[in-house]
Design a protein around this motif. Structure first.
Motif, PDB file in Angstrom:
ATOM      1  N   THR A   1      39.882 -58.401 -90.931  1.00 11.30           N
ATOM      2  CA  THR A   1      40.970 -59.032 -91.674  1.00 11.30           C
ATOM      3  C   THR A   1      40.586 -59.358 -93.115  1.00 11.30           C
ATOM      4  O   THR A   1      41.387 -59.949 -93.841  1.00 11.30           O
ATOM      5  N   LYS A   2      39.398 -58.986 -93.537  1.00  6.73           N
ATOM      6  CA  LYS A   2      38.918 -59.314 -94.880  1.00  6.73           C
ATOM      7  C   LYS A   2      38.845 -58.064 -95.754  1.00  6.73           C
ATOM      8  O   LYS A   2      38.491 -56.998 -95.292  1.00  6.73           O
TER       9      LYS A   2
ATOM     10  N   ARG B   1      28.584 -67.184 -87.189  1.00  3.47           N
ATOM     11  CA  ARG B   1      29.716 -67.782 -86.468  1.00  3.47           C
ATOM     12  C   ARG B   1      29.319 -69.016 -85.670  1.00  3.47           C
ATOM     13  O   ARG B   1      30.152 -69.866 -85.399  1.00  3.47           O
TER      14      ARG B   1
ATOM     15  N   GLY C   1      36.921 -65.812 -90.017  1.00  2.00           N
ATOM     16  CA  GLY C   1      37.834 -64.845 -89.429  1.00  2.00           C
ATOM     17  C   GLY C   1      37.130 -63.552 -89.051  1.00  2.00           C
ATOM     18  O   GLY C   1      35.928 -63.400 -89.242  1.00  2.00           O
ATOM     19  N   ALA C   2      37.880 -62.632 -88.540  1.00  2.00           N
ATOM     20  CA  ALA C   2      37.344 -61.335 -88.154  1.00  2.00           C
ATOM     21  C   ALA C   2      37.072 -60.486 -89.392  1.00  2.00           C
ATOM     22  O   ALA C   2      37.800 -60.563 -90.378  1.00  2.00           O
TER      23      ALA C   2
END
Length: 70
Positions: free
Chosen positions: A43-44, A32, A39-40
């Protein structure tokens, strides 16, 4: 037009996939710093990450095109 040094997409992709699949989360936290737009993990869909996108979805064609032409 000079756009600078080309991106090494395959290397970046494998680096990101490896980081997201790390259960400790340490690799993702470190990545990061380099790529703050990631993204988090929640969420994947990690199962689909290895698929490489939708190009194989309809062998590179338009989805539903064969059915629409019948």
């Amino acid at each position: 037009m000079d756009r600078g040094v080309p991106l090494k997409i395959r290397e970046i992709r494998s680096e990101v996939i490896e980081a997201f699949k790390d259960p400790s989360g340490e690799k993702l936290a470190a990545l990061r710093v380099k790529y703050p737009f990631l993204g988090a993990k929640e969420t994947k869909n990690l199962d689909l990450m290895a698929e490489g996108g939708r190009i194989g979805y309809n062998k590179g064609g338009v989805s539903g095109m064969r059915e629409a032409l019948k």
